[in-house]
Design an enzyme around this catalytic site. Sequence first.
Site, PDB file in Angstrom:
ATOM      1  N   HIS A  49      50.992  46.356  55.840  1.00 26.99           N
ATOM      2  CA  HIS A  49      49.782  46.655  55.137  1.00 26.99           C
ATOM      3  C   HIS A  49      48.637  46.213  54.777  1.00 26.99           C
ATOM      4  O   HIS A  49      47.287  47.057  55.365  1.00 26.99           O
ATOM      5  CB  HIS A  49      50.101  45.772  53.350  1.00 26.99           C
ATOM      6  CG  HIS A  49      49.243  45.708  51.875  1.00 26.99           C
ATOM      7  ND1 HIS A  49      48.874  46.915  51.596  1.00 26.99           N
ATOM      8  CD2 HIS A  49      48.388  44.913  51.895  1.00 26.99           C
ATOM      9  CE1 HIS A  49      47.905  47.432  50.845  1.00 26.99           C
ATOM     10  NE2 HIS A  49      47.511  46.025  50.677  1.00 26.99           N
TER      11      HIS A  49
ATOM     12  N   HIS B 251      44.460  47.933  55.398  1.00 27.42           N
ATOM     13  CA  HIS B 251      42.973  47.531  55.665  1.00 27.42           C
ATOM     14  C   HIS B 251      42.410  47.706  56.531  1.00 27.42           C
ATOM     15  O   HIS B 251      41.372  48.434  56.735  1.00 27.42           O
ATOM     16  CB  HIS B 251      43.167  45.882  55.010  1.00 27.42           C
ATOM     17  CG  HIS B 251      44.078  46.265  53.359  1.00 27.42           C
ATOM     18  ND1 HIS B 251      42.808  46.392  52.097  1.00 27.42           N
ATOM     19  CD2 HIS B 251      44.595  45.603  53.013  1.00 27.42           C
ATOM     20  CE1 HIS B 251      42.961  46.544  51.559  1.00 27.42           C
ATOM     21  NE2 HIS B 251      44.066  45.801  51.054  1.00 27.42           N
TER      22      HIS B 251
ATOM     23  N   GLU C  11      42.031  49.880  46.455  1.00 27.79           N
ATOM     24  CA  GLU C  11      44.580  49.389  47.373  1.00 27.79           C
ATOM     25  C   GLU C  11      45.282  51.173  46.462  1.00 27.79           C
ATOM     26  O   GLU C  11      46.112  51.896  47.556  1.00 27.79           O
ATOM     27  CB  GLU C  11      44.943  48.928  46.258  1.00 27.79           C
ATOM     28  CG  GLU C  11      44.309  47.054  47.002  1.00 27.79           C
ATOM     29  CD  GLU C  11      45.131  46.444  47.818  1.00 27.79           C
ATOM     30  OE1 GLU C  11      46.005  47.373  48.174  1.00 27.79           O
ATOM     31  OE2 GLU C  11      44.662  45.935  48.029  1.00 27.79           O
TER      32      GLU C  11
ATOM     33  N   SER D 106      49.505  52.387  52.515  1.00 26.32           N
ATOM     34  CA  SER D 106      50.982  51.441  53.699  1.00 26.32           C
ATOM     35  C   SER D 106      52.381  51.707  52.490  1.00 26.32           C
ATOM     36  O   SER D 106      53.527  50.796  53.323  1.00 26.32           O
ATOM     37  CB  SER D 106      50.539  50.132  53.717  1.00 26.32           C
ATOM     38  OG  SER D 106      50.611  49.575  52.192  1.00 26.32           O
TER      39      SER D 106
HETATM   40 FE   LIG Z   1      46.023  45.252  49.865  1.00 26.83          FE
END
Ligand SMILES: [Fe+2]
Length: 285
Positions: free
Chosen positions: A164, A169, A209, A228
Amino acid sequence: MTADPTPPATKASGPHTGEEDLVELDQNHPGFRDPVYRLRRNAIAQRALRWRVGDPMPEVEYSAVEHGVWETVWQHLAPLHDRFGSREYRYCSAHFAFPRTHIPQLREVNVKLVPKTGFTMVPVAGLVASRAFLGNLKSDQFLSTQYIRHHTVPLYTPEPDVVHEMVGHAATLADPGFAEINRAFGRAAERVSEDVLKQIERVYWYTLEFGAAYEDGKLKAYGAGLLSSFGELERFSREAQLVPLNFEHMAARPYDPTVYQDVIFVAPSFTEAVQRTTAWLDSLR
Ligand SMILES: [Fe+2]
C-alpha cells in the site's frame, strides 16, 4: 492508529511469540495465529523505532515468501492499473518502474522520489496519531510501514503494508499535484481542533485513499487505497455508488476501512480534485 489515518484496530492478545509484542494484531488479522509472522512484524517495527532522522534508511531483508507476496500482488494489480489508474498515477508508476519480483527498499524508492517533489518515505513502526501522520506531510515526509501482508491472503490486508505504501502512496507522491494535496493536508492538520481534524481524516480517506476522477470521459482511480487493492480497484466503478466531489459530505461521512467502500467521491478531473481539495484544506481554521 496505523501509519494511515485509519481507526485503531481492536487490541487483543494472541499466541505468545516469546518476546514482548510491539505490534498488536487484531484477532481477525490473517497473521494473528502465526507466531513467525508476529515475530517478523515485531522485528521490522523495532528497527523503525530505532531509526532517527539522519540515519541510513533501515533495510529489511525480505524473505522469499515475502517477495512472493509482492510478486503475486503485482501480477494482479498491473493489468488493473492499465485500465483504471489515472494518467498521473500511471506516469508516476512508470517513473518508479517498481521491480515486479522483489520488494524495493525505502532507500531505493527515495532515490527516485526525492528529485521529483522533495518527498521522502520515512520508516515508522506502525502506530501513529493522525495529527502526527498528517502533520509530517507538511514537511514532505510520508511515514511508511515496511512489513508486508500475511502470505496466506496476498490480495488482502486489513492495514497499510509495504504494498500500500509503495504502490499506492510513494508512486503518487512523485506527481506535483499529489504532492501539493499532501502538503495541504499537513498544513491543515497542524492548526485545527480535534473536531476539524476528524473531518480532515475523512476527506483524506475519500480523496487520497479512495478518490476517483473522470479522464477523457472515463472513470479513473487516483486514491492509494484503490490503486493498491486488487479487489477494490476491480469492482468500484460498477459496484460502488459514484457521487460528485463534495467536501461537506465527505467531512461528515464516517468510513469503515475493513470493507469495500460503498461510496466513491468522483471529481470532474484530477486537476480539479487537486485544486478543490487544496482550497478546502487551506480554508480550514
Ligand atoms: Fe494509505
